[in-house]
Design a protein around this motif. Sequence first.
Motif, short mmCIF file in Angstrom:
data_model
loop_
_atom_site.label_atom_id
_atom_site.label_comp_id
_atom_site.label_asym_id
_atom_site.label_seq_id
_atom_site.Cartn_x
_atom_site.Cartn_y
_atom_site.Cartn_z
N ALA A 143 0.84 -1.20 0.00
CA ALA A 143 0.00 0.00 0.00
C ALA A 143 0.87 1.25 0.00
O ALA A 143 1.99 1.25 0.53
CB ALA A 143 -0.92 0.01 1.21
N LYS A 144 0.35 2.31 -0.58
CA LYS A 144 1.03 3.59 -0.57
C LYS A 144 0.53 4.40 0.62
O LYS A 144 -0.67 4.60 0.78
CB LYS A 144 0.74 4.35 -1.87
N PRO A 145 1.41 4.84 1.50
CA PRO A 145 0.96 5.62 2.66
C PRO A 145 0.33 6.94 2.23
O PRO A 145 0.81 7.60 1.32
CB PRO A 145 2.24 5.84 3.45
N ASP A 146 -0.76 7.30 2.90
CA ASP A 146 -1.39 8.59 2.61
C ASP A 146 -1.68 9.38 3.87
O ASP A 146 -2.29 10.45 3.82
CB ASP A 146 -2.68 8.39 1.80
N THR A 156 -1.88 14.18 13.35
CA THR A 156 -2.19 13.29 12.24
C THR A 156 -2.50 14.12 11.01
O THR A 156 -3.46 14.90 11.01
CB THR A 156 -3.38 12.37 12.57
N LEU A 157 -1.68 13.98 9.98
CA LEU A 157 -1.83 14.73 8.73
C LEU A 157 -2.42 13.81 7.67
O LEU A 157 -1.82 12.80 7.32
CB LEU A 157 -0.46 15.26 8.28
N THR A 158 -3.59 14.16 7.18
CA THR A 158 -4.28 13.30 6.20
C THR A 158 -3.90 13.62 4.76
O THR A 158 -4.26 12.88 3.85
CB THR A 158 -5.80 13.42 6.36
N ASP A 159 -3.17 14.70 4.54
CA ASP A 159 -2.67 15.05 3.21
C ASP A 159 -1.16 14.94 3.23
O ASP A 159 -0.45 15.89 3.52
CB ASP A 159 -3.11 16.47 2.82
N ILE A 160 -0.65 13.74 2.94
CA ILE A 160 0.76 13.45 3.13
C ILE A 160 1.66 14.29 2.22
O ILE A 160 2.84 14.51 2.51
CB ILE A 160 1.03 11.95 2.92
N LYS A 161 1.12 14.80 1.14
CA LYS A 161 1.92 15.62 0.24
C LYS A 161 2.33 16.95 0.89
O LYS A 161 3.25 17.61 0.42
CB LYS A 161 1.15 15.89 -1.05
N LYS A 205 10.35 14.25 16.64
CA LYS A 205 10.76 13.00 17.28
C LYS A 205 10.59 11.80 16.37
O LYS A 205 11.45 10.92 16.33
CB LYS A 205 9.95 12.80 18.57
N SER A 206 9.46 11.74 15.66
CA SER A 206 9.23 10.59 14.78
C SER A 206 8.13 10.91 13.79
O SER A 206 7.29 11.79 14.02
CB SER A 206 8.84 9.35 15.60
N ILE A 207 8.16 10.18 12.66
CA ILE A 207 7.12 10.28 11.63
C ILE A 207 6.71 8.86 11.27
O ILE A 207 7.53 8.06 10.84
CB ILE A 207 7.63 11.01 10.37
N GLU A 208 5.44 8.56 11.48
CA GLU A 208 4.91 7.24 11.15
C GLU A 208 3.95 7.35 9.98
O GLU A 208 2.99 8.12 10.03
CB GLU A 208 4.17 6.65 12.36
N LEU A 209 4.23 6.59 8.92
CA LEU A 209 3.41 6.64 7.72
C LEU A 209 2.38 5.51 7.76
O LEU A 209 2.71 4.36 8.05
CB LEU A 209 4.28 6.51 6.48
N LYS A 210 1.12 5.84 7.47
CA LYS A 210 0.03 4.87 7.52
C LYS A 210 -0.83 4.95 6.27
O LYS A 210 -0.69 5.88 5.46
CB LYS A 210 -0.85 5.13 8.75
N SER A 211 -1.72 3.98 6.15
CA SER A 211 -2.66 3.96 5.03
C SER A 211 -4.07 4.10 5.58
O SER A 211 -4.45 3.41 6.54
CB SER A 211 -2.54 2.66 4.24
N SER A 212 -4.86 4.96 4.97
CA SER A 212 -6.25 5.13 5.40
C SER A 212 -7.10 3.92 5.03
O SER A 212 -8.20 3.74 5.55
CB SER A 212 -6.85 6.39 4.75
N ALA A 213 -6.58 3.07 4.14
CA ALA A 213 -7.31 1.87 3.70
C ALA A 213 -6.84 0.63 4.45
O ALA A 213 -7.05 -0.49 3.97
CB ALA A 213 -7.14 1.68 2.20
N ASN A 269 8.36 5.91 -3.55
CA ASN A 269 6.95 5.76 -3.89
C ASN A 269 6.64 6.78 -4.98
O ASN A 269 6.55 7.98 -4.73
CB ASN A 269 6.09 6.03 -2.64
N GLN A 270 6.48 6.33 -6.21
CA GLN A 270 6.35 7.24 -7.34
C GLN A 270 5.06 8.06 -7.28
O GLN A 270 4.99 9.14 -7.86
CB GLN A 270 6.38 6.43 -8.64
N ALA A 271 4.06 7.57 -6.59
CA ALA A 271 2.78 8.27 -6.57
C ALA A 271 2.76 9.43 -5.59
O ALA A 271 1.87 10.26 -5.63
CB ALA A 271 1.66 7.29 -6.20
#
Length: 246
Positions: free
Chosen positions: A38-41, A117-122, A140-148, A199-201
């Motif tokens: 999955a691509k994190p968003d 929590t940032l929902t617009d990862i761009k 301190k840290s950045i955790e990338l997640k998927s809304s799906a 992640n190209q997207a």
Amino acid sequence: MNYVSIFAFLLFTSCVNANTALPANRHISVNGEAQLKAKPDIAVINLEVESLQGSSLDAKKDVDNRINSFLAGISNFNIDQTNVSASTINTQPSYSYSENDKQQLEGYLANRSIKVTLTDIKRLNALLDFALSVKVDAIKSIELKSSAAKTLKEQVNVLAVSDAKEKAISLAKAFGARLGGIYSINSATNNSFNRYGENQAIERIVVTGNRAQQFASPGKYLQENIIFSSSVSAVFDLELTDPTAP
């Protein structure tokens, strides 16, 4: 081997078979596995603000003012209060030690942690730059997640089950048998982990650092891909293609 030993061995074998999850008739046991990428968003960012002042009250006020400056600007990133946690504060005296190991009071240290929590990862890089501009001390840290994530976990479970069925059918056919009904299923094991790679997207994360370094080349960080995996074990009955076979 005497009769007592033989009897003990047979009793032990019988108990072992009784405690297993395998049927007494012909059967096949397989493991099914699957993965989805999955691509994190979504980005969950943990930040920290601290201040050393002459009194606990002054340290607290300084930290609170910088936190308030940060909170006042996050609406520009479409972040509402439900996606922000900044409720705790800690204060304590800070000491230093002289060459003679004599303790000296330097002041009072206050610190607060912020979770966003940032929902617009761009817009992650822009948010980090903004945090640093209002004197947030540490990322301190950045955790990338998927809304799906929930949907993907369900899908990868289905794929793992399909993999188990395909393996069982193929093995049964190879041994001249036919797959029967399902006997038992173990609960699926789900895992997710991050794997580094571009992640190209999604644009690369670019962190510019503090304002003193604004003319330096920005650092580039490749996004992570999130891997969802599932494993399931199943036992099927077997039916012989030739009923006269032993």
